[in-house]
Design a protein around this motif. Structure first.
Motif, PDB file in Angstrom:
ATOM      1  N   MET A  13     124.539 146.172  63.864  1.00  0.00           N
ATOM      2  CA  MET A  13     124.526 144.430  62.919  1.00  0.00           C
ATOM      3  C   MET A  13     123.950 143.666  63.895  1.00  0.00           C
ATOM      4  O   MET A  13     123.312 143.791  65.750  1.00  0.00           O
ATOM      5  N   ALA A  14     123.497 142.790  63.596  1.00  0.00           N
ATOM      6  CA  ALA A  14     122.675 141.300  64.444  1.00  0.00           C
ATOM      7  C   ALA A  14     123.831 141.290  65.373  1.00  0.00           C
ATOM      8  O   ALA A  14     124.792 140.853  65.120  1.00  0.00           O
ATOM      9  N   PRO A  15     123.796 140.319  66.857  1.00  0.00           N
ATOM     10  CA  PRO A  15     125.105 140.281  67.384  1.00  0.00           C
ATOM     11  C   PRO A  15     125.472 138.933  67.026  1.00  0.00           C
ATOM     12  O   PRO A  15     126.488 138.864  67.719  1.00  0.00           O
ATOM     13  N   LYS A  16     124.755 138.383  66.191  1.00  0.00           N
ATOM     14  CA  LYS A  16     125.644 137.239  65.617  1.00  0.00           C
ATOM     15  C   LYS A  16     126.282 137.237  65.075  1.00  0.00           C
ATOM     16  O   LYS A  16     127.623 136.766  64.852  1.00  0.00           O
ATOM     17  N   VAL A  17     126.283 138.811  64.182  1.00  0.00           N
ATOM     18  CA  VAL A  17     127.354 138.955  63.121  1.00  0.00           C
ATOM     19  C   VAL A  17     128.594 139.499  64.041  1.00  0.00           C
ATOM     20  O   VAL A  17     130.078 139.324  63.418  1.00  0.00           O
ATOM     21  N   LEU A  18     128.292 140.491  65.368  1.00  0.00           N
ATOM     22  CA  LEU A  18     129.316 141.577  65.741  1.00  0.00           C
ATOM     23  C   LEU A  18     130.014 139.730  66.467  1.00  0.00           C
ATOM     24  O   LEU A  18     131.207 139.592  66.553  1.00  0.00           O
ATOM     25  N   SER A  19     129.113 138.807  67.225  1.00  0.00           N
ATOM     26  CA  SER A  19     129.622 137.588  68.057  1.00  0.00           C
ATOM     27  C   SER A  19     130.602 137.394  66.893  1.00  0.00           C
ATOM     28  O   SER A  19     132.095 136.921  66.760  1.00  0.00           O
ATOM     29  N   ALA A  20     130.569 137.448  65.494  1.00  0.00           N
ATOM     30  CA  ALA A  20     131.500 136.825  64.171  1.00  0.00           C
ATOM     31  C   ALA A  20     132.903 136.907  64.160  1.00  0.00           C
ATOM     32  O   ALA A  20     134.104 137.055  63.989  1.00  0.00           O
ATOM     33  N   LEU A  21     132.398 138.684  64.191  1.00  0.00           N
ATOM     34  CA  LEU A  21     133.516 139.422  63.717  1.00  0.00           C
ATOM     35  C   LEU A  21     134.658 139.125  64.927  1.00  0.00           C
ATOM     36  O   LEU A  21     135.789 139.587  64.720  1.00  0.00           O
ATOM     37  N   MET A  22     134.031 138.746  66.023  1.00  0.00           N
ATOM     38  CA  MET A  22     135.068 138.851  67.776  1.00  0.00           C
ATOM     39  C   MET A  22     135.173 137.944  67.753  1.00  0.00           C
ATOM     40  O   MET A  22     136.611 137.346  68.878  1.00  0.00           O
ATOM     41  N   GLY A  23     134.810 136.715  66.587  1.00  0.00           N
ATOM     42  CA  GLY A  23     135.604 135.713  67.325  1.00  0.00           C
ATOM     43  C   GLY A  23     135.271 135.004  68.352  1.00  0.00           C
ATOM     44  O   GLY A  23     135.731 133.879  69.444  1.00  0.00           O
ATOM     45  N   VAL A  24     133.837 135.133  69.329  1.00  0.00           N
ATOM     46  CA  VAL A  24     133.269 134.371  70.654  1.00  0.00           C
ATOM     47  C   VAL A  24     131.689 133.976  70.453  1.00  0.00           C
ATOM     48  O   VAL A  24     131.162 134.214  69.134  1.00  0.00           O
ATOM     49  N   THR A  25     131.902 133.523  71.090  1.00  0.00           N
ATOM     50  CA  THR A  25     129.863 132.548  71.534  1.00  0.00           C
ATOM     51  C   THR A  25     129.383 132.993  71.795  1.00  0.00           C
ATOM     52  O   THR A  25     128.834 134.324  72.216  1.00  0.00           O
ATOM     53  N   SER A  26     128.186 132.919  71.587  1.00  0.00           N
ATOM     54  CA  SER A  26     126.644 134.023  71.509  1.00  0.00           C
ATOM     55  C   SER A  26     126.389 134.004  73.019  1.00  0.00           C
ATOM     56  O   SER A  26     126.465 134.894  73.482  1.00  0.00           O
ATOM     57  N   GLY A  27     126.912 132.684  74.041  1.00  0.00           N
ATOM     58  CA  GLY A  27     126.906 133.302  75.376  1.00  0.00           C
ATOM     59  C   GLY A  27     127.664 134.315  75.865  1.00  0.00           C
ATOM     60  O   GLY A  27     127.306 135.233  76.913  1.00  0.00           O
ATOM     61  N   THR A  28     128.862 134.054  75.982  1.00  0.00           N
ATOM     62  CA  THR A  28     129.635 135.287  75.673  1.00  0.00           C
ATOM     63  C   THR A  28     129.465 136.884  74.949  1.00  0.00           C
ATOM     64  O   THR A  28     129.366 137.504  75.666  1.00  0.00           O
ATOM     65  N   MET A  29     128.528 136.630  73.921  1.00  0.00           N
ATOM     66  CA  MET A  29     128.254 137.716  73.597  1.00  0.00           C
ATOM     67  C   MET A  29     126.877 138.511  73.914  1.00  0.00           C
ATOM     68  O   MET A  29     127.100 139.798  74.407  1.00  0.00           O
ATOM     69  N   THR A  30     126.177 138.113  74.303  1.00  0.00           N
ATOM     70  CA  THR A  30     125.436 138.397  75.090  1.00  0.00           C
ATOM     71  C   THR A  30     125.442 138.352  76.386  1.00  0.00           C
ATOM     72  O   THR A  30     124.985 139.617  76.734  1.00  0.00           O
ATOM     73  N   ALA A  31     126.416 137.908  77.433  1.00  0.00           N
ATOM     74  CA  ALA A  31     126.934 138.995  78.624  1.00  0.00           C
ATOM     75  C   ALA A  31     127.535 140.115  78.402  1.00  0.00           C
ATOM     76  O   ALA A  31     127.300 141.442  79.268  1.00  0.00           O
TER      77      ALA A  31
END
Length: 164
Positions: free
Chosen positions: A58-76
């Motif tokens: 999945m796209a990082p944006k989708v994973l970020s939404a599933l986990m409820g975290v910001t894009s910065g948190t997801m990237t790290a």
């Protein structure tokens, strides 16, 4: 033997069950935390691997939404878990400007191992529970999950931006 949760429920069977389910959720989180430490990962790292294992790439944006975290948190997090060898980012074949995140063979193996540990606990528990079949328990848990999901969707669409 009466527990604190049973006393607080006033004998209400639904409240007693809700307290037991809350305890199950906490124990599930503790289980994930322990397994994460064994994999030298954080709990949220293992949660992300679980989403990828269950949902596929999945796209990082989708994973970020599933986990409820910001894009910065997801990237790290993706940087950290990719460095550990459990996932990889690769070009999206449908959109060359975008990336997809997928499990590596090591990530697949880790999730299979974690699920085997969990499944063994469920099997041991079910073996000692007379009177309720696994199918009956599955039905009850599925109904409860569906009810929680519907409530989240309803509250999200009712203007609770923190749930979107």
């Amino acid at each position: 033997m009466t527990t604190v949760q049973e006393d607080a429920s006033g004998g209400d069977p639904a409240a007693t069950l809700a307290a037991a389910l809350r305890r199950l959720i906490v124990m599930g989180e503790n289980f994930r935390n322990l397994r994460a430490r064994e994999l030298h990962l954080g709990s949220s790292d293992v949660l992300a691997l679980g989403h990828l294992h269950d949902g596929g790439s999945m796209a990082p944006k989708v994973l970020s939404a599933l986990m409820g975290v910001t894009s910065g948190t997801m990237t790290a997090m993706l940087d950290r878990v990719e460095k550990a060898g459990f996932l990889r980012r690769e070009p999206n074949p449908d959109d060359r400007r975008a990336l997809l995140v997928r499990l590596t063979p090591a990530g697949e193996h880790a999730m299979q191992w974690l699920n085997e540990q969990f499944d063994a606990t469920v099997r041991e528990t079910l073996a000692g529970l007379p009177g309720m079949t696994p199918d009956e328990l599955h039905h009850v848990l599925s109904e409860l999950s569906g009810s929680l999901e519907r409530r989240l969707v309803d509250e999200s669409s009712a203007g609770h931006p923190e749930l979107r």
